[in-house]
Write a protein that holds these residues in place. Sequence first.
Motif, short mmCIF file in Angstrom:
data_model
loop_
_atom_site.label_atom_id
_atom_site.label_comp_id
_atom_site.label_asym_id
_atom_site.label_seq_id
_atom_site.Cartn_x
_atom_site.Cartn_y
_atom_site.Cartn_z
N ALA A 801 0.83 -1.21 0.00
CA ALA A 801 0.00 0.00 0.00
C ALA A 801 0.87 1.26 0.00
O ALA A 801 0.59 2.23 -0.72
CB ALA A 801 -0.93 -0.01 1.22
N GLU A 802 1.93 1.25 0.79
CA GLU A 802 2.83 2.41 0.84
C GLU A 802 3.54 2.62 -0.51
O GLU A 802 3.70 3.74 -0.98
CB GLU A 802 3.85 2.23 1.95
CG GLU A 802 3.26 2.33 3.36
CD GLU A 802 4.28 2.03 4.44
OE1 GLU A 802 5.46 1.76 4.09
OE2 GLU A 802 3.92 2.07 5.64
N ARG A 803 3.98 1.52 -1.13
CA ARG A 803 4.66 1.64 -2.42
C ARG A 803 3.72 2.19 -3.48
O ARG A 803 4.09 3.04 -4.29
CB ARG A 803 5.20 0.27 -2.86
CG ARG A 803 6.45 -0.17 -2.12
CD ARG A 803 7.05 -1.41 -2.74
NE ARG A 803 7.44 -1.19 -4.15
CZ ARG A 803 7.88 -2.16 -4.95
NH1 ARG A 803 7.98 -3.40 -4.49
NH2 ARG A 803 8.22 -1.88 -6.19
N ILE A 804 2.48 1.70 -3.48
CA ILE A 804 1.52 2.18 -4.48
C ILE A 804 1.21 3.65 -4.25
O ILE A 804 1.13 4.44 -5.21
CB ILE A 804 0.23 1.33 -4.44
CG1 ILE A 804 0.53 -0.09 -4.93
CG2 ILE A 804 -0.86 1.97 -5.29
CD1 ILE A 804 -0.62 -1.07 -4.77
N ASP A 805 1.02 4.05 -2.99
CA ASP A 805 0.79 5.48 -2.70
C ASP A 805 1.93 6.33 -3.21
O ASP A 805 1.73 7.41 -3.78
CB ASP A 805 0.62 5.68 -1.18
CG ASP A 805 -0.75 5.24 -0.68
OD1 ASP A 805 -1.66 5.11 -1.53
OD2 ASP A 805 -0.91 5.03 0.53
N SER A 806 3.16 5.86 -2.99
CA SER A 806 4.34 6.61 -3.46
C SER A 806 4.35 6.73 -4.97
O SER A 806 4.66 7.79 -5.53
CB SER A 806 5.61 5.90 -2.97
OG SER A 806 6.75 6.56 -3.46
N ILE A 807 3.99 5.65 -5.66
CA ILE A 807 3.97 5.67 -7.13
C ILE A 807 2.92 6.67 -7.63
O ILE A 807 3.18 7.48 -8.53
CB ILE A 807 3.67 4.26 -7.68
CG1 ILE A 807 4.86 3.33 -7.40
CG2 ILE A 807 3.39 4.30 -9.18
CD1 ILE A 807 4.55 1.86 -7.64
N LEU A 808 1.73 6.62 -7.03
CA LEU A 808 0.65 7.50 -7.47
C LEU A 808 0.98 8.97 -7.19
O LEU A 808 0.70 9.84 -8.00
CB LEU A 808 -0.66 7.10 -6.78
CG LEU A 808 -1.23 5.74 -7.21
CD1 LEU A 808 -2.42 5.38 -6.33
CD2 LEU A 808 -1.64 5.77 -8.68
N LYS A 809 1.58 9.23 -6.06
CA LYS A 809 1.96 10.61 -5.74
C LYS A 809 3.01 11.12 -6.71
O LYS A 809 2.99 12.27 -7.14
CB LYS A 809 2.46 10.71 -4.30
CG LYS A 809 1.37 10.56 -3.26
CD LYS A 809 1.96 10.59 -1.85
CE LYS A 809 0.87 10.41 -0.79
NZ LYS A 809 1.44 10.37 0.60
#
Length: 813
Positions: A801-809
Motif C-alpha cells: 500500500a505504501e509503495r503504491i501510494d508513493s507511485i501514485l503521488k
Amino acid sequence: MKNRYLLAAVLCTLVLGCKNPEKSKSKPISSEIAKTASEKPEKKSDKKTYSDIITKKAITDLGLFQVHQVQDKYYYEIPKDLIGKDLLWVTRIAQIPANLSPYLNAGSKVNEQVVRWEVKHDKLLLKSISFDNVANDTIPLGKSVQQNNFSPILFGFDIELGATDSTGYLIQVGKLFEEDVPALSGLNPNLRKDYKVSRLDKSRSFIDTVKSFPTNIEVLHTMTYVAAAPPANKDAETLTLQMNQSMILLPEDKMTSRLYDERVGWFTTKKVDYSSEALKSDTKTYLRRWKLVPKDPAAYLRGELVEPVKPIVYYLDPATPRKFRKYFKQGIEDWQVAFEAAGFKNAIIAKDAPTPEEDPEFNPEDARYSVVRYVASTTRNAVGPSVSDPRTGEIIESDIIWYHNHLRSYRNRYLIETGAANPTARTLDTSPEEIGEMMRRVISHEIGHALGLPHNMKASSAYPTDSLRSGSFTQKFGIATTIMDYARFNYIAQPGDQDIRFVRQMGPYDYYAIEYGYRWYPNVTTPEDEKQILHHFVSKHSEDPIYQFGSGSSGYDPDSQTESVGADAIKASTYGLKNLKIVAKNLIDWTAKPDENYEDLEEIYGELLGIWSRYIGHVATNIGGVHQTLRTQDQPGAIYQPVPANTQRAATEWMAQYALVSPEWLLDPQIVQRISYKGVTDKIGSLHNRALAGVFNPEAMARMLDNELMHPSEKVYTLQEMIATISQGIWKDVLAKGSSDPIQRQLQRSYVSRVETILKDKKTTSTDIDALLKANLRLITAKLKTASGPAVVKAHYLDMAERIDSILKGKEA
C-alpha cells in the motif's frame, strides 16, 4: 707532352708495327687517351632488375597470379589485366585462443568485401568497393553516384617493378599482413575493449603461408596483440590469432540477379538504384543464391530432371566423428528432393574431405571449398553462413559450423519436451540413432540458411494443433511445414498417442521456396525479365498457410513465434504444460546415474523452467496480438488483422490460471533439495517477471487501444478488461480474501514494479494506459489497507500500500 708523344710512337712502331701516326687515318692515340681521361667513369645503375628481386632462391607459386617467397619476404606479381577487376576478399579466423567469444571459432568469417587493385603514380592501391549505391554509367547521374561513394583505400604499396619490367606489377606485401589493418583483423572493437588490447606486436606477427590457386589467393598469417586481460593464459598478457585471407576472382560472366518477393523468406542483398525512372532513388532487393544452370537446357524445359553444370558440393570436416558422418551427409543431401522441385537432380552433394595423399592442396579455409566444420567448443549451437557476390547475389561458398556441445542441448530438450509421450526419450543415454536423426535435421536447417533461406517461424502454425497428436499425419507431414522453423520437437503429443513423429523434418514450404529461388528460366538477361513469372508463382501459393512466411522478429504475430508448434498457441501450451508436469514428477528417475552427482538433474531442471516460460510466452503474444499475412496490391484482404477478441480473452484467462500463479509442481523438495540450497524463489520470480512483461507490454497495450479506436462498433477485447483479469488473479487473496504464500507475495511485488516501470515510460504518459493502470492501483491499495492476515502477510500488504501510494503521488506530482 712532346716526350710522351715520341714515347708512344716508338712503342707503337716496335710493339704493334704501326705506321707513322702522322700519316695514319686513325685518330692519334694521344687524343683517345685525352678523351678517356676527360670522361667521368660511367655509374652503375641503381635500378633493380627482376632477377635482383626475385632471385634464384625465390619459391614461386603459380595461380591467379604469381606469388614469390624470397627468404622472409613475400611478393605479389599482379598481371596488368587484373588491375581494376572485382575480387572478393574474405577474412576468417584459422586458429583461435580459448574463450575468445562463444560464436567465434576456427573457420568463423569476420569480414567480406569486394576489392580492386588500382595504380596511382608509383603506388599500387588496394581499395574496398561498395555496390550499395548504383547507377547506369551512361546517364549523367552516374558520375554523381561515383563521386558520392568514394572507395576507401585499405593499403598502399610501393611498386617494386612496373608492368613493363615483368609480367605484372611487383609489390612486397608483408606489411599488409603484419600490421594492424582493421578490415583484416579478427578482433572487433568490442573484443579489443573486453581484453584490453593496446597494440599489435609486429615482432610476433608474421606471414605463415601464401598460396596461389587458379581463381584465388590464400594467405595464413599470425597476429599477436598485447592484451592486459586476454581470454586465456592471462599471465602472458598476449592474444594470438591465426587469420586466413582469401582473395577470390569474381566471375566475369555475372549471374542474373533475381528480384525478391517478401512473401517468400530469403536472404538478400540490396542496392539503391539512381537509374530509376521514379521521382526518387529505387531500392532493389535481390536474392542471395547459388548459380545453377542445367547441363541440358532443352531436356530441362521438357520437364526432365537435369543435373546442373556446377553442383553445390559440401565437404565434411575431417574432425567430424565417424559415427556421425552419415547423418551429416543425409542432412546435406536431404535438399536434393527440394531441388528436384526446381527441376534439378544431384544439385547438392556431400563428400568426405580428401586426405593429404589424395589432395595435398585441400584446405578448409580455401574459398573454393564449402565445408561442414565440426568445432571443439562448449557453445551449444550450429550456424550456416555463406559468402556471396554483392554485385549479383551469387553465393560463392559457405561453411556450416557445428559446435560439439550442441548435442547436449538436443538430448536435454528431447527428454523434457517429448519424454511424457515418448518412452525412448526418458534417459540421458539417448541412442546414437536418435541423436543422429536430430543432428541430420540440424544440418539440414543450417544448409537451408546457406542456400539462402532465413528462419520461417510462421510455418509451425500452419498445421492444426490436434493433428500433431496423429501418427499418420506427423509421419507424413512432420510437425511444421519447413525445416527452417524452430519447431524442433513435438511437445503436443500426449501419453498414449501412437506412432508419433517427435523430431522435425523437411516440408512442403522448403520445396516451394527452393523452386521459387532456383528454377531456371530461359532468355533471362535482366531481373525484370522473370518478374511476372515469379509473381504469378508466389501469388498462386501465398494465401495457403502451408506456404506463408513470417520471420518471427515482429513480436506481435502469435502465428510467427520461435519454438512453437501448432495453430492454436493456447491449446498447444496447455498440452505442453501437461507434459512438463509428467516429466517433472519423473525427472530424478530419468536422469539418475549410479555413482554420479546431480549435475545433470540441475541442468535439466533449469532448462525445464525455461521451456515452461517459453510456453507461457507463446500464449501471452495473443494479448494485443496482430496476425500478419503478407500480400501484394493485386491480392484482396488486409495484411494486419487483430487477434479475435475471444482468443485474446482466453489467452488472458490462461495466463491468470496457469502462468501468474505459484507453480507448486515445480517446487518438488525431492528435486530442489538435491540441486540447490537457495534461490528457487528467485528463479520462479524471474520467470514471473518475464510473464508479466509479456502481458503488460506497452506496445501490445497500445495496439489494444488502437483496436478499440478502429473498431468501435465491434466487440473488441479491451485493455480495461485485460488489466482487470490479470489483477484479479494476482491479487485474489486481497480482493477475495484468499490464501497467500511467498511466491504469490513476490508476484504481487513484481506486479507493482512492472506497473511502475510502465508509468515512468514517457510514451505511455499521454495515453489511456496510464489512466487505467493508476485506476487499478487505487482499487488495489484501497483493499490492501483493510486486508487482514498473519503478521508477515499483513506487513506485506502495508508495504505494498505504501509503495503504491508513493507511485501514485509521484505520477500526480
